[in-house]
Enzyme design. Structure first.
Site, PDB file in Angstrom:
ATOM      1  N   CYS A  27       0.864  -1.170   0.000  1.00 43.46           N
ATOM      2  CA  CYS A  27       0.000   0.000   0.000  1.00 43.46           C
ATOM      3  C   CYS A  27       0.904   1.223   0.000  1.00 43.46           C
ATOM      4  O   CYS A  27       2.003   1.197  -0.543  1.00 43.46           O
ATOM      5  CB  CYS A  27      -0.953  -0.025   1.189  1.00 43.46           C
ATOM      6  N   MET A  28       0.492   2.304   0.629  1.00 42.16           N
ATOM      7  CA  MET A  28       1.277   3.534   0.578  1.00 42.16           C
ATOM      8  C   MET A  28       2.564   3.452   1.384  1.00 42.16           C
ATOM      9  O   MET A  28       3.542   4.130   1.085  1.00 42.16           O
ATOM     10  CB  MET A  28       0.436   4.713   1.079  1.00 42.16           C
TER      11      MET A  28
END
Length: 618
Positions: A27-28
């Site tokens: 993810c981020m």
């Protein structure tokens, strides 16, 4: 700064190598592993890798927190391990509670979409800035404005299709069929039909509830879950010669009507209920709701509970066009993490903390990515986290009083603060800037005051006299008898380097003469894997013991094992916990050496092996 390839190599080795990875995504800020055997990685060892800021286990995923460079590390890891973001083999199914499973599913559906959602939201904000609302450089009837407005609206309007694609990848079903079913929900003629005053019936008898599914999320998630199980059923009942044409036809013919008549309306109702709950909480006392929400936001993010608010947040941005809770609270929390990390960086004399803190603070300030700040600095040093929570809560208090609204979805931070510009003008953006400044300054000051100059020492050293031993035994002496009949051998002789190296803890291995595991003490079963090949036990005195029956036995999927206990059960010394078929394990090509390891050795005192006993203390 550690090299991305080096980080990838060390992390991949620490989680057990490519052979132990069922799948990996990111993810981020996090590498998200699904591991075949979660007993292999050692959290403390992974945290020591330069470039890693933390480890989290949630929803069956082993998450290694990297920060802003996670995408580069991920690409290096795929190249090194020959991995992909799809399944590479059977994963061990971890027992997770329904809430964790639901949050993990929502996260898996929404995380890949954030780039498109953020881009669309900020395009809408730019149109507010350059359009007739503020600068007046574009007319809302100009071709450019209309085209760019379509681009900004697209990821929200077609959100059901995007969610269906990500949900299908999460569930491992056909992405194109999932997108097809959800596309039906935003088909123009269907939208017109379901917005009319005339009742709608499928096949002339089944009523279809009217509603608008543009920008919806939950209906597409429910439809894709149904499609997964319909796909499994249809695959079983269709002959091989017909699968190319009959299977996809049956899947959509079954899934689409159920979605339209039942699941889509149910999804709308769930979404409406969520909005009512959030609006009720906010309406009762906005200042109190936002004070608590913003103050506790770091811990909400750590547990993943913030994902529960994302669907309602996106629904609010679609109608009525603004959001009052999640994004304003995250503005306060993210800014507080940045300020507190800067405060700790300026106060501490520890060079390593300084080197980590400044980039982490800048990341939180300019990108809204707070995990490097939280795991690397504020949570690690504790007192800066207190300052950040206080400052965030005060910012939330102000946001509640002024009814601060967000008008676009973006990770709240300095560079994205334009998301608080109202299309109708007014003072909302000014309030956001004031809150940002107040929280940033206050969190910096509080963290600077609270953080001791010798910050690293305060974080890692217990407050005890120098003459106190670094680790005290749990009691005078503990004797743990061998839980399995057979020959005891040193860990160094185990034919698996992870166990033999002692990285998982101290103990020995047993070559079993009988396929039975008996309780070596009074205690609790902390974790029994679904594949039944390993269990974690905790004694009443606090000793944590891992019993791993055989090597590579995870791939047997529980076939040679019979459990007489489950996770959470208590037991008495001598109780039969597990039976296993030794010939079956050997016939499958697996080694029967069984490591028995004290996994919290550093907490319990000195450990020695005396015959068939593990002796602690004394």
């Amino acid at each position: 700064m550690a090299d991305n390839k080096q980080i990838a190599q060390q992390v991949l080795a620490a989680v057990g190598g490519a052979g132990n990875v069922s799948s990996v995504t990111h993810c981020m800020t996090r590498l998200r592993f699904v591991l075949k055997d979660q007993t292999i990685p050692n959290k403390d060892e992974i945290r020591k890798i330069k470039g890693v800021v933390g480890v989290n286990i949630s929803g069956g995923q082993y998450q290694v927190i990297i920060g802003n460079s996670v995408g580069n590390v991920y690409r290096e890891m795929l190249a090194l391990g020959g991995l992909s973001d799809t399944q590479n083999g059977p994963a061990v199914k971890q027992k997770v509670n329904p809430i964790s499973a639901a949050l993990d599913f929502i996260a898996g559906c929404m995380t890949p979409l954030f780039t498109a959602i953020i881009a669309g939201g900020l395009i809408k904000v730019l149109l507010v800035i350059f359009g007739p609302t503020l600068l007046g450089l574009m007319s809302d009837t100009s071709d450019t404005y209309i085209l760019m407005n379509a681009l900004g609206d697209a990821p929200f309007y077609f959100l059901p299709i995007l969610v269906a694609i990500t949900a299908s990848k999460k569930l491992g079903c056909n992405s194109f069929l999932a997108a097809m079913v959800s596309s039906m929900l935003v088909y123009p003629n269907l939208i017109t039909l379901l917005s009319s005053n005339t009742p709608t019936y499928l096949f002339g008898v089944i009523p279809v509830m009217h509603g608008s599914y543009a920008s919806s999320i939950i209906p597409a998630m429910l439809a894709t879950i149904l499609l997964k199980y319909v796909e499994i059923l249809v695959d079983k009942i269709t002959p091989d010669w017909s699968k190319n044409f009959l299977k996809p036809l049956l899947i959509v013919i079954i899934t689409a009507p159920i979605t339209l008549c039942l699941l889509a309306p149910l999804g709308l109702m769930i979404g409406n209920v969520l909005q009512v709950i959030i609006n009720t909480i906010y309406g009762f006392a906005p200042w109190l709701a936002m004070l608590l929400f913003a103050g506790f936001m770091p811990f909400i993010v750590m547990t993943g509970m913030h994902w529960a608010f994302v669907p309602a947040c996106l629904m609010s941005l679609a109608d009525p066009g603004f959001e009052l809770m999640l994004l304003p609270a995250m503005l306060c929390s993210n800014t507080a993490q940045a300020g507190a990390t800067f405060g700790a960086a300026f106060k501490t004399k520890d060079k390593d903390i300084k080197q980590m803190a400044f980039p982490a603070a800048i990341s939180a300030l300019l990108a809204g990515v707070t995990e490097p700040a939280m795991y690397g600095v504020t949570l690690r040093l504790k007192k800066p986290m207190i300052g950040a929570c206080i400052a965030g809560a005060i910012g939330g208090l102000i946001a509640g009083f002024v009814n601060l609204k967000a008008f676009a979805f973006a990770t709240p931070c300095l560079t994205a603060i334009v998301q608080f510009i109202s299309p109708e003008g007014g003072s909302n953006f000014m309030f956001a800037c004031i809150i940002f400044a107040v929280v940033l300054v206050l969190s910096f000051v509080l963290a600077f005051i609270l953080t001791p100059a010798n910050a690293e020492e305060a974080a890692d050293t217990p407050a005890v006299p120098e003459t106190t031993p670094a680790s005290a035994p749990l009691c005078d002496k503990i004797i743990i008898e061998a839980p399995i009949p057979g020959e005891v051998i040193p860990l160094a002789e185990v034919k698996d380097q992870t166990f033999a190296s002692g990285v998982l803890g101290e103990g020995y291995a047993i070559v079993p003469s009988e396929g039975k595991v008996y309780a070596p003490f009074d205690g609790t079963c902390d974790n029994l894997f679904d594949t039944l090949h390993a269990m974690g036990l905790v004694s009443d005195s606090g000793v944590e013991l891992l019993i791993h029956v055989g090597l590579e036995t995870v791939k047997l999927n529980g076939a040679p094992f019979t459990a007489h206990i489950k996770s959470g059960d208590t037991f008495k010394k001598g109780d039969l916990l597990l039976e296993f078929d030794i010939p079956a394990i050997q016939a499958a090509g697996c080694e029967i050496q069984t490591p028995v390891i004290v996994t919290n050795a550093e907490d319990v005192g000195d450990i020695s092996i005396q015959g068939r006993n593990i002796v602690i203390g004394g």
